[in-house]
Design a protein around this motif. Structure first.
Motif, PDB file in Angstrom:
ATOM      1  N   THR A 121      -0.616   9.177  11.169  1.00 25.56           N
ATOM      2  CA  THR A 121      -1.074   7.794  11.163  1.00 25.56           C
ATOM      3  C   THR A 121       0.121   6.851  11.228  1.00 25.56           C
ATOM      4  O   THR A 121       1.271   7.261  11.165  1.00 25.56           O
TER       5      THR A 121
ATOM      6  N   THR B 163       0.851  -1.193   0.000  1.00 29.99           N
ATOM      7  CA  THR B 163       0.000   0.000   0.000  1.00 29.99           C
ATOM      8  C   THR B 163       0.886   1.242   0.000  1.00 29.99           C
ATOM      9  O   THR B 163       1.511   1.555   1.006  1.00 29.99           O
TER      10      THR B 163
ATOM     11  N   CYS C 117       4.237   8.876   7.224  1.00 35.79           N
ATOM     12  CA  CYS C 117       3.029   8.446   7.943  1.00 35.79           C
ATOM     13  C   CYS C 117       2.850   9.264   9.222  1.00 35.79           C
ATOM     14  O   CYS C 117       1.739   9.698   9.536  1.00 35.79           O
TER      15      CYS C 117
ATOM     16  N   ARG D 211      -5.074   9.163   0.614  1.00 36.11           N
ATOM     17  CA  ARG D 211      -6.419   9.205   0.031  1.00 36.11           C
ATOM     18  C   ARG D 211      -7.466   8.796   1.062  1.00 36.11           C
ATOM     19  O   ARG D 211      -8.523   9.427   1.200  1.00 36.11           O
ATOM     20  N   GLU D 212      -7.168   7.729   1.818  1.00 34.36           N
ATOM     21  CA  GLU D 212      -8.090   7.259   2.855  1.00 34.36           C
ATOM     22  C   GLU D 212      -8.401   8.355   3.866  1.00 34.36           C
ATOM     23  O   GLU D 212      -9.479   8.403   4.438  1.00 34.36           O
ATOM     24  N   GLN D 213      -7.410   9.243   4.069  1.00 35.06           N
ATOM     25  CA  GLN D 213      -7.593  10.333   5.030  1.00 35.06           C
ATOM     26  C   GLN D 213      -8.298  11.539   4.425  1.00 35.06           C
ATOM     27  O   GLN D 213      -8.484  12.544   5.100  1.00 35.06           O
ATOM     28  N   GLY D 214      -8.590  11.447   3.142  1.00 33.11           N
ATOM     29  CA  GLY D 214      -9.255  12.570   2.495  1.00 33.11           C
ATOM     30  C   GLY D 214      -8.311  13.613   1.926  1.00 33.11           C
ATOM     31  O   GLY D 214      -8.740  14.705   1.556  1.00 33.11           O
TER      32      GLY D 214
ATOM     33  N   HIS E 236      -2.104   6.043  -1.242  1.00 31.27           N
ATOM     34  CA  HIS E 236      -3.354   5.370  -0.885  1.00 31.27           C
ATOM     35  C   HIS E 236      -3.732   5.655   0.570  1.00 31.27           C
ATOM     36  O   HIS E 236      -4.908   5.824   0.898  1.00 31.27           O
ATOM     37  N   VAL E 237      -2.722   5.700   1.419  1.00 28.44           N
ATOM     38  CA  VAL E 237      -2.954   6.045   2.828  1.00 28.44           C
ATOM     39  C   VAL E 237      -3.516   7.462   2.912  1.00 28.44           C
ATOM     40  O   VAL E 237      -4.497   7.727   3.617  1.00 28.44           O
TER      41      VAL E 237
ATOM     42  N   PHE F 116       1.321   2.935   9.607  1.00 25.80           N
ATOM     43  CA  PHE F 116       0.963   1.893   8.645  1.00 25.80           C
ATOM     44  C   PHE F 116       2.150   0.974   8.461  1.00 25.80           C
ATOM     45  O   PHE F 116       3.290   1.428   8.358  1.00 25.80           O
TER      46      PHE F 116
END
Ligand code: ZN
Ligand code: MG
Ligand code: ZN
Length: 506
Positions: free
Chosen positions: A487, A132, A482, A139-142, A136-137, A489
């Motif tokens: 976050t 990942t 990150c 994007r998940e957070q907006g 992509h990380v 990951f």
């Protein structure tokens, strides 16, 4: 107070230091080893935006050359030097999962996913498991996402931030994965993998991008005027990269500059509520180094520094932005070497690079073509590279260009065991003065391939105190990013032995 004053007076550093309870990233890294995780990530994540500036295929020797070139030819220090002083600065180990020398695919995968992969793979393990990537990380957070490069858009370095493929050569598939992921900004070269006329499956990806809400542009002027929220800019046809900066600047080869693309990307991403992650790549320093073309290397470095100027201008107004600047590996092992009394000839020789007005690639495509006489070749080299090539060298060059002499035969008189391309031989004939006179640049290259050398990395941002980042592995940048995104990951990984076994079985 503007940015330059800030950097000069150290006020920026002071501001970071004023938050005295904040440890730098060195402490962050130390904390990673503990079970307590990321105690400082909350502070780092006050930043909403992350910008990663990558210089492809360049190392410390190039940085020194670029620094001298900028000071002596342009009359100013590199902006990058100020960034190094104001932020965290370290050396990075860049090996891939199964080789001490990395390619760009494995290098970009390492910082995009936190895991090493084999050379040639993009964010995918040798057993086929997808990793990942940080985009992509984000994007998940907006967060919005963007990729800017001077190579073709589907080339390895930008691709690894989004796409997962076993081989970087699958560029049509990379274009499809861009469409599926839909980064907000894609600016680079190479329409081929997107176009109905050139794609092997006859898909019209440009039309599909338009349907997905993208404004698609092909020229610098169109880019300036573009207003779309989503932007796909492909500024060259087929598999072409954007031109070298020397050719864009002096030979008017049409293309937006890296700075212009960076400015546009920041304009479009800068007002997103959720923040953004942007990768900007000076991708052709690597190509110039593969060809032993120090003039092209240096002008592409200058272009990267101008892009950095755009980034710092943005960070002045949006100080919630973290910047990482790094090279992905060194290429060529080019070095300014000492010669002459008191090494003074080195300076004179180096300063001949001020006369460069084109890349070798452009010169041997547009001007020095088969059939030219040695005299005509001498004139062309004088006009475009600013140096005089001796008669004997010009005669060899004429025969190499005409294809009359095999590269191996040419090499005999100019031994460089690992300079495997005719272009390296031609470069050497134009660049090195065996008699010790400083009439040519006298920058030597040890290879036409990548090297294992450590590369510089720097991190600058509001919560980053100036200091030593120390020695890092390229995978650590993923964890630092990150943390900056607030976050954690962990991607799955493999050991070298497991990878070799998977490759053997596969
Ligand atoms: Zn590279
Ligand atoms: Mg690259
Ligand atoms: Zn390369």
């Amino acid at each position: 107070m503007n940015r330059r004053e800030l950097l000069k007076t150290g006020a920026l550093a002071g501001a970071a230091a004023a938050a005295a309870h904040l440890p730098g990233l060195g402490a962050l890294r130390a904390a990673r080893a503990s079970t307590s995780g990321y105690p400082f990530s909350s502070r780092l994540s006050e930043g909403r935006n992350l910008i990663f500036l990558v210089l492809d295929g360049t190392g410390y020797e190039d940085m020194a050359a670029a620094s001298y070139f900028s000071r002596r030819v342009l009359g100013r220090p590199l902006l990058l030097e100020r960034v190094l002083g104001a932020g965290q600065y370290g050396s990075m180990d860049v090996q891939s999962l199964t080789a001490v020398v990395t390619d760009s695919a494995a290098a970009t995968s390492a910082w995009a996913t936190g895991r090493r992969v084999v050379n040639g793979a993009l964010s995918q393990l040798p057993d086929g498991r997808d990793l990942t990537p940080i985009m992509h990380v984000a994007r998940e957070q907006g967060r919005a996402t963007g990729l800017v490069t001077t190579t073709r858009m589907t080339h390895a370095t930008p691709a690894g931030w989004v796409a997962r493929v076993a081989s970087r050569g699958r560029e049509e598939e990379i274009a499809e994965q861009y469409l599926a992921f839909q980064p907000d900004i894609l600016l680079g070269g190479g329409r081929g993998p997107f176009e109905v006329s050139t794609r092997s499956d006859g898909r019209d990806l440009l039309a599909e991008f338009r349907e997905a809400g993208y404004q698609v542009v092909h020229e610098a002027g169109e880019l300036e005027e573009a207003t779309g929220d989503r932007l796909l800019g492909l500024f060259t046809e087929s598999d072409l990269h954007l031109p070298y900066e020397a050719d864009r600047r002096f030979q008017n080869v049409p293309s937006p500059s890296l700075a212009a693309m960076t400015r546009k990307a920041l304009q479009h991403l800068g007002d997103r509520d959720g923040g953004f992650v942007l990768q900007v790549e000076a991708g052709r320093i690597d190509h110039a180094n593969h060809r032993s073309d120090m003039g092209a290397v240096l002008w592409d470095w200058m272009a990267a520094d101008e892009a950095l100027d755009e980034i710092l201008t943005f960070m002045e107004t949006q100080n919630d932005t973290l910047l990482i600047v790094a090279a992905d590996h060194d290429t060529g092992g080019g070095a300014v070497y000492g010669f002459g009394s008191g090494y003074r000839a080195s300076t004179q020789a180096f300063e001949t690079l001020a006369g460069v007005r084109a890349s070798h690639e452009w010169l041997f495509r547009e001007v020095i073509v088969p059939g030219l006489t040695p005299g005509e070749i001498q004139d062309a080299v004088r006009e475009y590279l600013g140096v005089h090539v001796p008669d004997a060298n010009a005669e060899i060059m004429a025969r190499v260009v005409a294809g009359e002499r095999g590269n191996r035969e040419v090499q005999r008189g100019h031994p460089n065991a690992h300079a495997s391309q005719p272009g390296n031989t031609l470069a050497k004939l134009m660049s090195i003065s065996p008699d010790g006179s400083p009439d040519r640049p006298n920058v030597s290259f040890s290879t036409s391939h990548h090297t294992a050398g450590l590369v510089p990395v720097s991190i600058l941002g509001p919560a980053v105190a100036p200091g030593a980042l120390g020695f890092v592995e390229n995978t650590e940048l993923f964890h630092i990013m990150c943390a900056a995104l607030g976050t954690r990951f962990e991607n799955p990984g493999m050991t070298e032995a497991e990878a070799l076994e998977a490759l053997r079985m596969g």
